[in-house]
Design a protein around this motif. Structure first.
Motif, PDB file in Angstrom:
ATOM      1  N   ALA A  10      -6.907  28.486  23.344  1.00  0.00           N
ATOM      2  CA  ALA A  10      -6.288  28.245  22.038  1.00  0.00           C
ATOM      3  C   ALA A  10      -6.465  26.810  21.554  1.00  0.00           C
ATOM      4  CB  ALA A  10      -4.800  28.582  22.096  1.00  0.00           C
ATOM      5  N   PHE A  11      -6.550  25.862  22.477  1.00  0.00           N
ATOM      6  CA  PHE A  11      -6.649  24.449  22.115  1.00  0.00           C
ATOM      7  C   PHE A  11      -8.034  23.872  22.393  1.00  0.00           C
ATOM      8  CE2 PHE A  11      -2.285  25.353  23.547  1.00  0.00           C
ATOM      9  CZ  PHE A  11      -1.615  25.145  22.358  1.00  0.00           C
ATOM     10  N   GLN A  12      -8.989  24.707  22.712  1.00  0.00           N
ATOM     11  CA  GLN A  12     -10.312  24.270  23.147  1.00  0.00           C
ATOM     12  C   GLN A  12     -11.022  23.353  22.152  1.00  0.00           C
ATOM     13  OE1 GLN A  12     -12.790  27.393  24.591  1.00  0.00           O
ATOM     14  NE2 GLN A  12     -14.582  26.117  24.783  1.00  0.00           N
ATOM     15  N   ASN A  13     -10.843  23.568  20.870  1.00  0.00           N
ATOM     16  CA  ASN A  13     -11.560  22.789  19.855  1.00  0.00           C
ATOM     17  C   ASN A  13     -10.773  21.590  19.339  1.00  0.00           C
ATOM     18  OD1 ASN A  13     -13.862  24.433  19.910  1.00  0.00           O
ATOM     19  ND2 ASN A  13     -12.838  25.927  18.617  1.00  0.00           N
ATOM     20  N   ILE A  14      -9.695  21.236  20.025  1.00  0.00           N
ATOM     21  CA  ILE A  14      -8.891  20.077  19.628  1.00  0.00           C
ATOM     22  C   ILE A  14      -9.019  19.015  20.722  1.00  0.00           C
ATOM     23  CG2 ILE A  14      -6.682  19.309  18.720  1.00  0.00           C
ATOM     24  CD1 ILE A  14      -5.844  22.195  18.445  1.00  0.00           C
ATOM     25  N   ARG A  15     -10.216  18.603  20.993  1.00  0.00           N
ATOM     26  CA  ARG A  15     -10.496  17.671  22.088  1.00  0.00           C
ATOM     27  C   ARG A  15      -9.852  16.299  21.902  1.00  0.00           C
ATOM     28  NH1 ARG A  15     -13.880  20.201  25.382  1.00  0.00           N
ATOM     29  NH2 ARG A  15     -15.243  21.793  24.545  1.00  0.00           N
ATOM     30  N   SER A  16      -9.509  15.945  20.687  1.00  0.00           N
ATOM     31  CA  SER A  16      -8.893  14.640  20.428  1.00  0.00           C
ATOM     32  C   SER A  16      -7.399  14.619  20.754  1.00  0.00           C
ATOM     33  CB  SER A  16      -9.091  14.255  18.968  1.00  0.00           C
ATOM     34  OG  SER A  16      -8.505  15.234  18.128  1.00  0.00           O
ATOM     35  N   LEU A  17      -6.833  15.776  21.048  1.00  0.00           N
ATOM     36  CA  LEU A  17      -5.392  15.889  21.272  1.00  0.00           C
ATOM     37  C   LEU A  17      -4.950  15.081  22.489  1.00  0.00           C
ATOM     38  CD1 LEU A  17      -3.153  17.447  19.798  1.00  0.00           C
ATOM     39  CD2 LEU A  17      -3.322  19.182  21.562  1.00  0.00           C
ATOM     40  N   LYS A  30      -4.739  30.464  33.167  1.00  0.00           N
ATOM     41  CA  LYS A  30      -5.516  29.331  33.678  1.00  0.00           C
ATOM     42  C   LYS A  30      -6.402  28.646  32.645  1.00  0.00           C
ATOM     43  CE  LYS A  30      -9.454  31.829  35.584  1.00  0.00           C
ATOM     44  NZ  LYS A  30     -10.249  32.040  36.782  1.00  0.00           N
ATOM     45  N   ASN A  31      -6.744  29.297  31.567  1.00  0.00           N
ATOM     46  CA  ASN A  31      -7.616  28.680  30.552  1.00  0.00           C
ATOM     47  C   ASN A  31      -6.877  28.233  29.294  1.00  0.00           C
ATOM     48  OD1 ASN A  31     -10.160  28.827  31.913  1.00  0.00           O
ATOM     49  ND2 ASN A  31     -10.063  31.039  31.631  1.00  0.00           N
ATOM     50  N   ILE A  32      -5.575  28.259  29.331  1.00  0.00           N
ATOM     51  CA  ILE A  32      -4.789  27.907  28.145  1.00  0.00           C
ATOM     52  C   ILE A  32      -5.028  26.464  27.694  1.00  0.00           C
ATOM     53  CG2 ILE A  32      -2.721  27.237  29.433  1.00  0.00           C
ATOM     54  CD1 ILE A  32      -1.057  28.495  27.214  1.00  0.00           C
ATOM     55  N   PHE A  33      -5.230  25.544  28.647  1.00  0.00           N
ATOM     56  CA  PHE A  33      -5.403  24.132  28.306  1.00  0.00           C
ATOM     57  C   PHE A  33      -6.844  23.659  28.413  1.00  0.00           C
ATOM     58  CE2 PHE A  33      -0.981  24.286  30.120  1.00  0.00           C
ATOM     59  CZ  PHE A  33      -0.337  24.219  28.904  1.00  0.00           C
ATOM     60  N   LYS A  34      -7.771  24.584  28.514  1.00  0.00           N
ATOM     61  CA  LYS A  34      -9.182  24.206  28.631  1.00  0.00           C
ATOM     62  C   LYS A  34      -9.624  23.443  27.383  1.00  0.00           C
ATOM     63  CE  LYS A  34     -13.664  25.759  30.040  1.00  0.00           C
ATOM     64  NZ  LYS A  34     -14.466  26.816  30.582  1.00  0.00           N
ATOM     65  N   GLY A  35     -10.304  22.324  27.588  1.00  0.00           N
ATOM     66  CA  GLY A  35     -10.789  21.509  26.487  1.00  0.00           C
ATOM     67  C   GLY A  35      -9.890  20.328  26.165  1.00  0.00           C
ATOM     68  N   LEU A  36      -8.723  20.251  26.818  1.00  0.00           N
ATOM     69  CA  LEU A  36      -7.775  19.177  26.529  1.00  0.00           C
ATOM     70  C   LEU A  36      -7.889  18.040  27.541  1.00  0.00           C
ATOM     71  CD1 LEU A  36      -4.597  21.195  25.481  1.00  0.00           C
ATOM     72  CD2 LEU A  36      -6.320  20.124  24.031  1.00  0.00           C
ATOM     73  N   SER A  37      -9.084  17.585  27.774  1.00  0.00           N
ATOM     74  CA  SER A  37      -9.311  16.547  28.784  1.00  0.00           C
ATOM     75  C   SER A  37      -8.731  15.190  28.385  1.00  0.00           C
ATOM     76  CB  SER A  37     -10.800  16.409  29.075  1.00  0.00           C
ATOM     77  OG  SER A  37     -11.493  16.092  27.885  1.00  0.00           O
ATOM     78  N   ASN A  38      -8.393  14.989  27.120  1.00  0.00           N
ATOM     79  CA  ASN A  38      -7.810  13.725  26.667  1.00  0.00           C
ATOM     80  C   ASN A  38      -6.289  13.756  26.611  1.00  0.00           C
ATOM     81  OD1 ASN A  38     -10.228  12.245  26.210  1.00  0.00           O
ATOM     82  ND2 ASN A  38     -10.595  13.550  24.442  1.00  0.00           N
ATOM     83  N   LEU A  39      -5.695  14.887  26.961  1.00  0.00           N
ATOM     84  CA  LEU A  39      -4.244  15.032  26.892  1.00  0.00           C
ATOM     85  C   LEU A  39      -3.563  14.127  27.911  1.00  0.00           C
ATOM     86  CD1 LEU A  39      -2.459  16.956  25.136  1.00  0.00           C
ATOM     87  CD2 LEU A  39      -2.092  18.249  27.219  1.00  0.00           C
TER      88      LEU A  39
END
Length: 76
Positions: free
Chosen positions: A20-27, A42-51
């Protein structure tokens, strides 16, 4: 402008889809407090490496899949 902070609170959200948050990498901050979440897949936070901040306070969590937080390498 980039989205850095997203706040959900008291919205009665009971489910969030994988990726759901994959395309919000700036978050950097995600607040999901006082919702009705029971499961974190397990994939709910995928893409949130800057969180750096995640608030799941006052949910109804009973199940958190293995590796759910593996993508969140910068949480403080």
């Amino acid at each position: 402008n980039k989205l850095e902070r997203l706040v959900f609170g008291n919205n009665r959200i009971s489910q969030i889809s994988d990726f759901a948050f994959q395309n919000i990498r700036s978050l950097k901050e995600l607040y999901l407090f006082t919702e009705k979440l029971t499961t974190l897949n397990k994939n709910i936070f995928k893409g949130l490496s800057n969180l750096i901040k995640l608030d799941l306070e006052f949910n109804l969590l009973i199940r958190i899949e293995n590796e759910t937080f593996v993508y969140l390498t910068n949480l403080t």
